[in-house]
Design an enzyme around this catalytic site. Structure first.
Site, PDB file in Angstrom:
ATOM      1  N   ASP A  61       0.815  -1.206   0.000  1.00 31.23           N
ATOM      2  CA  ASP A  61       0.000   0.000   0.000  1.00 31.23           C
ATOM      3  C   ASP A  61       0.855   1.264   0.000  1.00 31.23           C
ATOM      4  OD1 ASP A  61      -2.279  -1.517  -0.022  1.00 31.23           O
ATOM      5  OD2 ASP A  61      -2.643  -1.379   2.137  1.00 31.23           O
ATOM      6  N   GLY A  62       1.999   1.217   0.679  1.00 34.58           N
ATOM      7  CA  GLY A  62       2.888   2.372   0.690  1.00 34.58           C
ATOM      8  C   GLY A  62       3.401   2.718  -0.696  1.00 34.58           C
ATOM      9  N   ASP A 135      -3.380  10.842   4.111  1.00 33.41           N
ATOM     10  CA  ASP A 135      -3.540  11.815   5.187  1.00 33.41           C
ATOM     11  C   ASP A 135      -2.363  12.772   5.273  1.00 33.41           C
ATOM     12  OD1 ASP A 135      -1.510  10.222   6.495  1.00 33.41           O
ATOM     13  OD2 ASP A 135      -3.085   8.916   7.244  1.00 33.41           O
ATOM     14  N   THR A 175      -8.968   4.329   6.658  1.00 33.16           N
ATOM     15  CA  THR A 175      -8.604   2.996   7.157  1.00 33.16           C
ATOM     16  C   THR A 175      -7.127   2.918   7.533  1.00 33.16           C
ATOM     17  OG1 THR A 175      -8.318   2.298   4.856  1.00 33.16           O
ATOM     18  CG2 THR A 175     -10.414   1.771   5.906  1.00 33.16           C
ATOM     19  N   ALA A 176      -6.467   4.074   7.601  1.00 27.82           N
ATOM     20  CA  ALA A 176      -5.040   4.109   7.931  1.00 27.82           C
ATOM     21  C   ALA A 176      -4.849   4.696   9.339  1.00 27.82           C
ATOM     22  CB  ALA A 176      -4.285   4.896   6.863  1.00 27.82           C
ATOM     23  N   TYR A 177      -4.015   5.718   9.470  1.00 29.33           N
ATOM     24  CA  TYR A 177      -3.652   6.261  10.780  1.00 29.33           C
ATOM     25  C   TYR A 177      -4.881   6.749  11.552  1.00 29.33           C
ATOM     26  CZ  TYR A 177      -0.527   8.804  14.039  1.00 29.33           C
ATOM     27  OH  TYR A 177       0.155   9.252  15.138  1.00 29.33           O
ATOM     28  N   SER A 178      -5.809   7.412  10.865  1.00 34.30           N
ATOM     29  CA  SER A 178      -6.967   7.972  11.571  1.00 34.30           C
ATOM     30  C   SER A 178      -7.822   6.888  12.212  1.00 34.30           C
ATOM     31  CB  SER A 178      -7.812   8.830  10.627  1.00 34.30           C
ATOM     32  OG  SER A 178      -8.442   8.037   9.653  1.00 34.30           O
TER      33      SER A 178
END
EC number: 2.7.1.23
Length: 281
Positions: A61-62, A135, A175-178
């Protein structure tokens, strides 16, 4: 579709044999296809990339995030072959690669336009766009001290609080850091932005969803060292100004989605449960 790019993350386990197989699959579908290989996104943001019809990403994903930022201004669609850990954006597994390439050349796919963010630093030259697909995060520096932030939405004061940081996320980034910061999962085609505080020193400060056209202004009121701006968890910049403005970019990430891929199934298996898919249960 004749001009295909392949962006390879060299940190992943991608052998020459895998690459040769992909070349073979492409030429089986279009013998005249021209293939351009990029390594770790180097050169991907050059003007020549505008001529590409699609870019295949070999990584996680990165790698998708980096590819999206590099290609955003060229309107080139992308899809990922997962060689990483989660594979939420890079949703095609290696064993399904041949079928995906076949569907690509048959036109059996749709394109999802995903919101991207831009960030302006007050008083800083705008030559760097600070684009993000997931983000943009403003956090304290290395010291274990909280920072006081004041947030304005469309020039109207929203709230002031002390916290470790502030996340502004897109639906893709929800769906990541948040998510780890207590934010909601947002369906990817919604036109909204999310503000999620990181470890706020108040139970009343919660994540909030805003209209996608909102302009979010974050002011640092009290700091012990320069805060840090992080783009998609990949780009890092110390912020010497006390004010940043985040809003929706005019550019979008164009993700190729194949018809057999179901967002909710991916959500269940890779985010909600990370376990065996039990259809209908």
């Amino acid at each position: 579709m004749k001009n295909i790019g392949i962006n390879i993350n060299t940190d992943k386990d991608i052998s020459r044999n895998i690459l040769d197989k992909i070349f073979q699959y492409i030429h089986e579908e279009c013998s005249e296809a021209k293939i351009k290989v990029f390594y770790d996104s180097k050169g991907l943001d050059n003007e020549e990339s505008r001529a590409l019809d699609a870019v295949m990403v070999l990584g996680g994903d990165g790698t998708i995030l980096g590819t999206a930022r590099a290609l955003a201004k060229y309107d080139v669609p992308i899809f990922g072959i997962n060689r990483g850990h989660l594979g939420f954006l890079a949703e095609i597994e290696l064993e399904d690669c041949k079928e995906a390439i076949k569907n690509l050349f048959k036109g059996q796919y749709k394109i999802e336009d995903r919101i991207m963010l831009k960030c302006d630093l007050k008083g800083i030259d705008k030559k760097d766009d600070f684009l993000a697909l997931n983000d943009i995060v403003l956090t304290k520096g290395n010291l274990s001290r909280i920072v006081k932030y004041s947030i304005y939405v469309d020039d109207v004061w929203y709230t002031t609080f002390v916290a470790d940081g502030v996340i502004v996320a897109t639906p893709t980034g929800s769906t990541a850091y948040s998510l780890s910061a207590g934010g909601p999962i947002v369906y990817p085609d919604l036109d909204v932005l999310e503000i999620a505080p990181i470890c706020p020193h108040s139970l009343g400060i919660r994540p909030i969803l805003l209209n996608g056209n909102s302009k979010i202004n974050i002011r640092v009121l009290k700091k012990y060292e320069d805060p840090v701006l992080t783009i998609d968890g990949q780009r890092y910049k110390k912020v010497t100004v006390n004010e940043v403005t985040i809003s929706k970019s005019k550019y979008k990430c164009r993700l190729i989605k194949f018809k057999d891929k179901d967002y909710f199934k991916i959500l269940r298996t890779k985010i909600s449960y990370r376990s065996r898919e039990c259809e209908g249960e």
